[in-house]
Design an enzyme around this catalytic site. Sequence first.
Site, short mmCIF file in Angstrom:
data_model
loop_
_atom_site.label_atom_id
_atom_site.label_comp_id
_atom_site.label_asym_id
_atom_site.label_seq_id
_atom_site.Cartn_x
_atom_site.Cartn_y
_atom_site.Cartn_z
N GLY A 12 63.05 28.50 39.07
CA GLY A 12 62.61 27.28 38.68
C GLY A 12 60.63 27.80 38.96
CG LEU A 18 46.91 41.81 39.50
CD1 LEU A 18 47.77 42.90 40.79
CD2 LEU A 18 46.50 41.97 38.85
N GLY A 19 48.62 39.94 42.26
CA GLY A 19 47.23 38.55 42.92
C GLY A 19 46.36 39.15 43.87
CG LEU A 20 41.62 38.07 45.24
CD1 LEU A 20 41.45 39.65 44.54
CD2 LEU A 20 41.09 37.38 45.62
CG ASP A 46 49.10 36.99 50.09
OD1 ASP A 46 49.94 36.26 49.86
OD2 ASP A 46 48.63 37.74 51.05
CE1 TYR A 51 46.86 38.58 56.77
CE2 TYR A 51 45.83 37.75 54.40
CZ TYR A 51 46.87 38.48 55.17
OH TYR A 51 47.95 39.42 54.44
CE LYS A 80 51.40 36.38 53.53
NZ LYS A 80 50.20 36.50 53.21
CG HIS A 113 52.18 37.10 58.46
ND1 HIS A 113 50.91 35.97 57.77
CD2 HIS A 113 52.10 37.52 57.86
CE1 HIS A 113 50.23 37.58 57.77
NE2 HIS A 113 51.29 38.08 57.62
N1 LIG Z 1 52.47 40.14 54.68
C1 LIG Z 1 51.42 40.79 55.43
O1 LIG Z 1 52.05 40.98 56.79
C2 LIG Z 1 50.57 41.44 54.93
C3 LIG Z 1 50.34 42.97 55.17
C4 LIG Z 1 49.44 43.05 54.66
C5 LIG Z 1 48.25 42.80 52.97
N2 LIG Z 1 48.88 41.42 52.62
C6 LIG Z 1 48.91 40.95 51.88
O2 LIG Z 1 48.52 42.67 50.51
C7 LIG Z 1 47.19 42.10 50.22
C8 LIG Z 1 46.66 43.70 49.87
O3 LIG Z 1 46.47 44.31 50.80
P1 LIG Z 1 45.57 45.11 51.61
O4 LIG Z 1 44.31 44.72 51.70
O5 LIG Z 1 46.35 46.31 52.87
O6 LIG Z 1 45.39 46.74 51.12
P2 LIG Z 1 45.15 47.21 49.79
O7 LIG Z 1 45.28 46.26 48.23
O8 LIG Z 1 46.47 47.93 49.30
O9 LIG Z 1 43.89 48.18 50.30
C9 LIG Z 1 42.75 47.56 50.02
C10 LIG Z 1 41.36 48.40 49.70
O10 LIG Z 1 40.95 49.11 48.64
C11 LIG Z 1 40.36 48.95 47.98
N3 LIG Z 1 39.88 48.55 46.71
C12 LIG Z 1 41.02 47.84 45.98
N4 LIG Z 1 40.21 47.49 44.73
C13 LIG Z 1 40.38 49.17 44.39
C14 LIG Z 1 39.69 49.30 43.41
N5 LIG Z 1 40.51 49.58 42.03
N6 LIG Z 1 39.30 51.45 42.63
C15 LIG Z 1 39.05 51.87 44.85
N7 LIG Z 1 39.68 50.82 45.56
C16 LIG Z 1 39.68 49.96 46.03
C17 LIG Z 1 39.20 47.86 48.88
O11 LIG Z 1 38.23 48.23 48.83
P3 LIG Z 1 36.72 46.57 48.70
O12 LIG Z 1 37.30 45.68 49.03
O13 LIG Z 1 35.42 47.03 49.88
O14 LIG Z 1 36.31 46.56 47.56
C18 LIG Z 1 39.99 48.10 50.49
O15 LIG Z 1 39.83 48.78 50.62
C19 LIG Z 1 46.54 41.95 51.75
O16 LIG Z 1 45.03 41.27 51.34
C20 LIG Z 1 46.95 40.51 52.06
O17 LIG Z 1 46.40 39.25 51.04
C21 LIG Z 1 50.05 41.31 53.23
#
Ligand SMILES: NC(=O)c1ccc[n+]([C@@H]2O[C@H](COP(=O)([O-])OP(=O)(O)OC[C@H]3O[C@@H](n4cnc5c(N)ncnc54)[C@H](OP(=O)(O)O)[C@@H]3O)[C@@H](O)[C@H]2O)c1
Length: 313
Positions: A12, A18-20, A46, A51, A80, A113
């Site tokens: 449901g 795709l998320g930010l 997200d 954070y 989370k 989380h």
């Molecule tokens: N549940 C959990 O424990 C957990 C853990 C980790 C992450 N997450 C979630 O998942 C999300 C994504 O993971 P993440 O933040 O670890 O890393 P990610 O999305 O794999 O990478 C983010 C990095 O990539 C760069 N980037 C983004 N788009 C790009 C592009 N088109 N070309 C080149 N570089 C690019 C960003 O730079 P800029 O921002 O400088 O553009 C940033 O340095 C997190 O933000 C969070 O919401 C959850």
Amino acid sequence: MTVNIPTILRSGVRLPILGLGTWKSKPNEVATAVRVAINAGYRHIDTAWNYGNEAEVGQGMRDALSGGAVKRRDLFIVAKLWCTFHRPEDVKLGISDSLDKLGLDYVDMYLMHGPQGFKGPKIRPTSESDYDDTDYVDTWKAMESLVDEGLTRSLGVSNFNSRQVDRVLQDCRIKPVVNQVELHPYLPQLDLIKYCQSKDVILTAYSPFGSTPEIGNEPRLLEDPVVVAIGERHGKTPAQVLLRYHLERGLSVLAKSVTPARILQNLEVFDFSLTEDDITKLNSLNRNHRYVTWQYSRTHKYYPFDDQPRSAQ
Ligand SMILES: NC(=O)c1ccc[n+]([C@@H]2O[C@H](COP(=O)([O-])OP(=O)(O)OC[C@H]3O[C@@H](n4cnc5c(N)ncnc54)[C@H](OP(=O)(O)O)[C@@H]3O)[C@@H](O)[C@H]2O)c1
């Protein structure tokens, strides 16, 4: 022009695929990033208590909603429960604090989380005496009450291994819709994907670009020659290939950026497909490399990333 992001319907719940992401998005940058993203078509945002930027994320949402083109009901906001709120009596405090900071009455999905609890008030443990051994199944049961109270529309888990997902599934009243975990070609986790898909639990991939590496010598996924070559063949950037890698297989994925041009670039992943051969090549890059290790809870009884499970898990 806004992009229409497809959704996955499960139990449901309609999850935009795709998320930010907002981890490490600085408070002075994230409100703009969220506004730009929503205006461009992102609906799934997200967030997380730990954070430290929920208030600014909430501001970005309000800025976007004030234009009137997008309504709150169009958004899919994920928050989370941080590990210091695992005791059942603390679970409501965790979500209430997030809702206050985000400026919302409810979130669309609330995730645990991680399976491991911490005593607090320190956000992260600095020694084993900071661990809390509340069973995450008891935490889950308290989270179920949040749905009853209308504080969240749905529930999920994050960083759970398959045994841990299974324990929740065995004993839950409300099923986890999602397990949000690290996934990318250096950590494809094919067995976990297979397991979650067999139980109808959606996997959401985090750190699809290899996160923001903190250690200088960590492998650079966005520069991997195989990823770059696949992109060149499709006329796409490495980042777009790495997002498509998940979408192609029925997963959802989070892309973090505070750079408006990248936020837009990361949306342009619905006009091409990877071949089976591309996916095989990407999977073969596996190095079992985790960018997000939760090392500070490495000896916790519910630490999820051990190859050899301990009986308590
Ligand atoms: N549940 C959990 O424990 C957990 C853990 C980790 C992450 N997450 C979630 O998942 C999300 C994504 O993971 P993440 O933040 O670890 O890393 P990610 O999305 O794999 O990478 C983010 C990095 O990539 C760069 N980037 C983004 N788009 C790009 C592009 N088109 N070309 C080149 N570089 C690019 C960003 O730079 P800029 O921002 O400088 O553009 C940033 O340095 C997190 O933000 C969070 O919401 C959850």
